[in-house]
Design a protein around this motif. Structure first.
Motif, mmCIF file in Angstrom:
data_model
loop_
_atom_site.group_PDB
_atom_site.id
_atom_site.type_symbol
_atom_site.label_atom_id
_atom_site.label_comp_id
_atom_site.label_asym_id
_atom_site.label_seq_id
_atom_site.Cartn_x
_atom_site.Cartn_y
_atom_site.Cartn_z
ATOM 1 N N ILE A 11 0.377 -1.368 -0.029
ATOM 2 C CA ILE A 11 -0.646 0.062 -0.043
ATOM 3 C C ILE A 11 1.004 1.524 -0.007
ATOM 4 N N GLY A 12 0.711 1.750 -1.245
ATOM 5 C CA GLY A 12 1.799 3.170 -1.309
ATOM 6 C C GLY A 12 3.130 2.900 -2.149
ATOM 7 N N SER A 13 3.279 4.101 -2.968
ATOM 8 C CA SER A 13 4.540 3.812 -3.617
ATOM 9 C C SER A 13 5.357 4.793 -3.795
ATOM 10 N N VAL A 32 0.690 -3.391 -6.102
ATOM 11 C CA VAL A 32 0.987 -1.940 -5.768
ATOM 12 C C VAL A 32 -0.697 -1.151 -5.745
ATOM 13 N N LEU A 33 -1.117 -0.737 -4.150
ATOM 14 C CA LEU A 33 -1.953 0.223 -4.336
ATOM 15 C C LEU A 33 -1.677 1.270 -3.936
ATOM 16 N N THR A 34 -2.344 2.368 -5.050
ATOM 17 C CA THR A 34 -1.847 3.472 -4.438
ATOM 18 C C THR A 34 -2.713 4.366 -5.277
ATOM 19 N N SER A 44 9.180 11.746 -3.867
ATOM 20 C CA SER A 44 8.849 12.735 -5.160
ATOM 21 C C SER A 44 10.078 13.652 -5.044
ATOM 22 N N TRP A 45 9.386 14.503 -3.702
ATOM 23 C CA TRP A 45 9.493 16.254 -3.046
ATOM 24 C C TRP A 45 11.603 15.730 -2.054
ATOM 25 N N ALA A 46 11.691 14.705 -1.695
ATOM 26 C CA ALA A 46 12.717 15.248 -1.287
ATOM 27 C C ALA A 46 13.886 15.692 -2.306
ATOM 28 N N GLN A 47 14.541 16.624 -1.290
ATOM 29 C CA GLN A 47 15.552 17.198 -1.901
ATOM 30 C C GLN A 47 17.729 17.437 -1.441
ATOM 31 N N GLY A 48 17.338 16.933 -0.315
ATOM 32 C CA GLY A 48 18.633 16.961 0.234
ATOM 33 C C GLY A 48 19.898 15.580 -0.425
ATOM 34 N N GLY A 49 19.242 14.613 0.192
ATOM 35 C CA GLY A 49 19.956 12.999 -0.576
ATOM 36 C C GLY A 49 20.028 12.113 0.298
ATOM 37 N N THR A 199 5.578 20.736 4.471
ATOM 38 C CA THR A 199 6.243 20.256 3.397
ATOM 39 C C THR A 199 5.291 18.888 3.004
ATOM 40 N N ASN A 200 5.386 18.042 3.313
ATOM 41 C CA ASN A 200 4.358 16.984 2.924
ATOM 42 C C ASN A 200 3.575 17.638 1.984
ATOM 43 N N PRO A 201 3.285 16.674 0.484
ATOM 44 C CA PRO A 201 2.080 17.060 -0.225
ATOM 45 C C PRO A 201 1.184 16.271 -0.010
ATOM 46 N N ASN A 369 14.396 12.616 17.351
ATOM 47 C CA ASN A 369 14.568 13.096 16.625
ATOM 48 C C ASN A 369 15.373 12.413 14.932
ATOM 49 N N ARG A 370 14.608 13.062 14.095
ATOM 50 C CA ARG A 370 15.181 12.368 12.936
ATOM 51 C C ARG A 370 17.130 12.537 12.629
ATOM 52 N N LEU A 371 17.364 12.423 12.398
ATOM 53 C CA LEU A 371 18.742 12.890 11.620
ATOM 54 C C LEU A 371 19.039 13.078 10.430
ATOM 55 N N SER A 373 18.222 13.258 6.246
ATOM 56 C CA SER A 373 18.484 12.084 5.354
ATOM 57 C C SER A 373 18.719 10.878 5.667
ATOM 58 N N ASN A 374 18.347 10.451 6.930
ATOM 59 C CA ASN A 374 18.401 9.644 7.271
ATOM 60 C C ASN A 374 16.767 8.261 6.960
ATOM 61 N N SER A 375 16.052 10.004 5.899
ATOM 62 C CA SER A 375 14.779 8.905 6.485
ATOM 63 C C SER A 375 14.268 7.671 4.728
HETATM 64 C C1 LIG Z 1 9.750 18.147 0.703
HETATM 65 C C2 LIG Z 1 10.377 16.894 1.428
HETATM 66 C C3 LIG Z 1 12.162 16.912 1.290
HETATM 67 C C4 LIG Z 1 12.122 15.970 2.281
HETATM 68 N N1 LIG Z 1 13.279 16.245 1.797
HETATM 69 C C5 LIG Z 1 14.169 14.619 1.924
HETATM 70 C C6 LIG Z 1 15.909 14.617 2.524
HETATM 71 O O1 LIG Z 1 16.163 15.249 1.123
HETATM 72 N N2 LIG Z 1 16.190 12.392 2.354
HETATM 73 C C7 LIG Z 1 15.364 12.201 3.441
HETATM 74 O O2 LIG Z 1 15.980 11.310 4.165
HETATM 75 N N3 LIG Z 1 14.288 12.545 3.025
HETATM 76 C C8 LIG Z 1 14.080 13.361 3.037
HETATM 77 N N4 LIG Z 1 12.698 13.525 3.104
HETATM 78 C C9 LIG Z 1 11.386 12.747 3.704
HETATM 79 C C10 LIG Z 1 10.827 11.571 2.961
HETATM 80 O O3 LIG Z 1 11.213 12.177 1.421
HETATM 81 C C11 LIG Z 1 10.324 10.271 3.117
HETATM 82 O O4 LIG Z 1 10.623 10.290 4.518
HETATM 83 C C12 LIG Z 1 10.000 9.270 2.349
HETATM 84 O O5 LIG Z 1 9.901 9.736 1.499
HETATM 85 C C13 LIG Z 1 8.956 8.086 3.038
HETATM 86 O O6 LIG Z 1 8.747 7.250 2.026
HETATM 87 P P1 LIG Z 1 7.699 6.689 2.481
HETATM 88 O O7 LIG Z 1 7.773 5.126 1.264
HETATM 89 O O8 LIG Z 1 7.382 5.866 3.209
HETATM 90 O O9 LIG Z 1 6.657 7.274 1.825
HETATM 91 P P2 LIG Z 1 5.830 7.787 0.505
HETATM 92 O O10 LIG Z 1 7.294 8.479 -0.002
HETATM 93 O O11 LIG Z 1 5.620 9.733 0.868
HETATM 94 O O12 LIG Z 1 4.635 7.594 0.094
HETATM 95 C C14 LIG Z 1 3.604 7.292 0.524
HETATM 96 C C15 LIG Z 1 2.298 6.257 -0.868
HETATM 97 O O13 LIG Z 1 1.247 5.802 -0.436
HETATM 98 C C16 LIG Z 1 0.138 6.373 -0.739
HETATM 99 N N5 LIG Z 1 -0.970 6.201 -0.324
HETATM 100 C C17 LIG Z 1 -0.764 6.825 1.552
HETATM 101 N N6 LIG Z 1 -2.074 7.175 1.312
HETATM 102 C C18 LIG Z 1 -3.264 5.662 0.877
HETATM 103 C C19 LIG Z 1 -4.128 4.959 0.573
HETATM 104 N N7 LIG Z 1 -4.591 5.181 1.816
HETATM 105 N N8 LIG Z 1 -4.515 4.034 0.053
HETATM 106 C C20 LIG Z 1 -3.535 4.089 -1.372
HETATM 107 N N9 LIG Z 1 -2.182 4.841 -1.617
HETATM 108 C C21 LIG Z 1 -1.502 5.771 -0.105
HETATM 109 C C22 LIG Z 1 0.644 7.585 -0.951
HETATM 110 O O14 LIG Z 1 -0.479 7.983 -2.089
HETATM 111 C C23 LIG Z 1 2.220 7.330 -1.456
HETATM 112 O O15 LIG Z 1 2.367 6.480 -3.233
HETATM 113 C C24 LIG Z 1 11.399 14.646 2.212
HETATM 114 C C25 LIG Z 1 10.093 15.210 2.729
HETATM 115 C C26 LIG Z 1 9.764 16.617 2.232
HETATM 116 C C27 LIG Z 1 8.498 16.323 1.988
#
Ligand SMILES: Cc1cc2nc3c(=O)[nH]c(=O)nc-3n(C[C@H](O)[C@H](O)[C@H](O)COP(=O)(O)OP(=O)(O)OC[C@H]3O[C@@H](n4cnc5c(N)ncnc54)[C@H](O)[C@@H]3O)c2cc1C
Length: 499
Positions: A11-13, A32-34, A44-49, A199-201, A369-371, A373-375
């Motif tokens: 669940i999530g892409s 994959v359900l998204t 897609s929005w992550a900038q730093g790395g 900052t989250n979409p 607290n998250r360091l 670019s560890n996420s």
């Molecule tokens: C602006 C920005 C900058 C960042 N920069 C950095 C960085 O430089 N370095 C770093 O390490 N981290 C960074 N982060 C954090 C990092 O991007 C996220 O923690 C990480 O991408 C999370 O990945 P994920 O796969 O867990 O979730 P996501 O990438 O958020 O994916 C979640 C997915 O689940 C789907 N979804 C949600 N609910 C449902 C539902 N009910 N049914 C179906 N689909 C669903 C969404 O549509 C999406 O596809 C940044 C975040 C932001 C917002």
């Protein structure tokens, strides 16, 4: 309705979901359900790395030490070691999948971010997330064992005898569909949309937290909400992130009088951990009664700014800011949720058959607290671990699981309730909290849940279900904050005694 049967449901892409899907596709059929387009994600929005100890003067031990310091004593040490030791291989794997990272000479170009004692941020200019997601989506599309359903909003998980056996999704053009599998992964990302400024979409609505809670999964440490110190303060581009890497490259913070105020707060100045910088900015704004502070990059080489931060450079130019000449107005905004669904080193939740990875999970690596670019790294490493573990899971014996559904309400009511929630969370559960505010937030969330329940049901639609999910997750944030009686990491309650 007969369910569609797969071996694995994701669940999530974002990075966590697609990593799991790619790995698990070696062992079976993956669905994959998204809920949006495939690339709609925080990833897609992550900038730093992505942090990884791949530099010559670096080691996993140093990466581990920095992570533990940021986590302020609340990290799970085994999880941190698991993460940092696997980081270099995870980067290698991403490159094999097709992600292109910046190179300096014959090695990876490594950036520096707050809290890191070495240059260790692997990046693709200032759009690392976009590049990683691009590569992952291309690889997933080329894999015949993976079926991606876009615009498939997961409304509930399926339960049979205490085990998760699948999910129910509302899919554009297909209506409600049930899916069963031997393992289900929650990779639904963050919950920033419970705040007014994030900052989250749009997709970051805590769906996975609420789906897990409704099945009885253990959730923890939601009070550790990270606020990014530097998002653009501008009416047309709300909460656009100005990456920490800009400060890493030498950008300085100034108040409206031009004073480099970080000297008053922390010897690490602009590269202190994010919570310290965010609190310093908030204190400075309060002290001077200003709406924002400024990020000064006017002393940096214009060529460096254009080359290293093309997205930021271009986006700011669109609104008339020339960062080689102008100071950029910035404010903190909600950015990352450190807590979530509790998982072990294999990504397993407390519910058999249910895994979680990425921002929705609480693996223990971030502690308080998250360091920086560890996420992305956590999403990668733990999604791989979950996929590897789930290959030995057994298929469910039957297909008639029970769905844990919530009613939908009219969208206008949902908009009203969501706005009230965002106001309460922003006013009372932000960077600096106090007892009165937390209690007000608790009451207001309970009232809003009652309000939601009292509105008459309407045909199923995503916005209200997301609003309900945000309410349920916000309740966890507030109860965690009320129960935490010591200030630590990201949790700061001004009524608690200083230690
Ligand atoms: C602006 C920005 C900058 C960042 N920069 C950095 C960085 O430089 N370095 C770093 O390490 N981290 C960074 N982060 C954090 C990092 O991007 C996220 O923690 C990480 O991408 C999370 O990945 P994920 O796969 O867990 O979730 P996501 O990438 O958020 O994916 C979640 C997915 O689940 C789907 N979804 C949600 N609910 C449902 C539902 N009910 N049914 C179906 N689909 C669903 C969404 O549509 C999406 O596809 C940044 C975040 C932001 C917002």
């Amino acid at each position: 309705m007969k369910p569609d049967q797969y071996d694995f449901i994701v669940i999530g892409s974002g990075l966590a979901g697609l990593t799991f899907a790619l790995k698990a596709s070696a062992w079976g059929k993956v669905c994959v359900l998204t809920k949006g387009e495939v690339s709609d994600s925080n990833t897609s929005w992550a900038q730093g790395g992505i942090a990884a100890a791949v530099g010559e003067a670096d080691s996993w031990e140093l990466h581990e030490r920095d992570t533990l310091i940021a986590g302020a004593g609340l990290c799970d040490e085994a999880a941190v070691r698991f993460l940092v030791q696997r980081a270099p291989d995870a980067i290698q794997w991403l490159m094999q999948v097709g992600a292109r990272f910046d190179i300096a000479g014959s090695t990876l170009s490594l950036g520096r971010e707050g809290g890191h004692s070495r240059n260790r941020i692997v990046h693709h200019a200032d759009k690392t997330g976009w590049e990683v997601e691009r590569a992952m989506v291309a690889a997933v599309r080329a894999e015949s064992n993976i079926h991606v359903f876009q615009h498939a909003f997961v409304t509930s998980l399926l339960e049979q005898d205490g085990r998760c056996i699948g999910a129910v999704a509302e899919i554009d053009g297909l209506g409600e569909k049930r899916f069963t599998a031997r393992s289900t992964l929650l990779a639904t990302g963050g919950c920033g949309r419970m705040y007014q400024h994030t900052t989250n979409p749009r997709v970051a609505t805590a769906d996975g937290i609420a789906l897990g809670l409704r099945l009885g999964a253990k959730v923890d440490q939601m009070e550790f909400m990270q606020f990014h110190p530097t998002t653009l303060f501008h009416p047309q581009m709300r909460s656009f992130l100005i990456s920490e890497a800009v400060r890493g490259a030498g950008g300085t913070l100034r108040n409206h009088l031009g004073r480099r105020f970080m000297y008053d707060y922390d010897p690490r100045l602009e590269l202190a951990p994010r919570d310290i910088v965010a609190r310093a900015i908030e204190a400075e704004m309060k002290k001077h009664g200003t709406w924002c502070v400024y990020l000064d990059t006017t002393h940096l080489q214009p060529e460096t700014l254009r080359h290293e931060f093309p997205t930021i450079y271009d986006r700011l130019r669109e609104i008339g800011l020339e960062i080689e000449k102008d100071w950029t107005p910035v404010v903190p905004a909600q950015h990352y949720s450190c807590g979530g669904i509790v998982t072990d080193l294999h990504g397993r939740t407390s519910i058999p058959g249910l895994y979680a990875a990425g921002e929705v999970a609480r693996t223990g690596v971030h502690g308080a607290n998250r360091l920086a670019s560890n996420s992305l790294l956590e999403a990668l490493v733990f999604a791989v671990a979950a996929a590897e573990h789930s290959k030995d899971d057994e298929s469910p014996s039957g297909a008639d699981g029970v769905a844990t559904t919530v009613k939908s309400i009219p969208e206008a009511e949902s908009v009203r309730i969501r706005r009230s929630l965002q106001r309460a969370m922003t006013s009372y559960v932000g960077i600096v909290r106090n007892n009165e505010g937390l209690n007000l937030a608790r009451r207001s969330i309970e009232d809003l849940i009652r309000d939601y329940d009292s509105v008459s049901a309407s045909p199923i639609s995503a916005h209200p279900l997301e609003t309900h999910n945000l309410l349920i997750a916000a309740r966890e944030v507030v109860s965690g904050a009320i129960e935490r009686t010591v200030n630590v990491g990201l949790h700061f309650n001004e009524d608690l005694p200083a230690d």
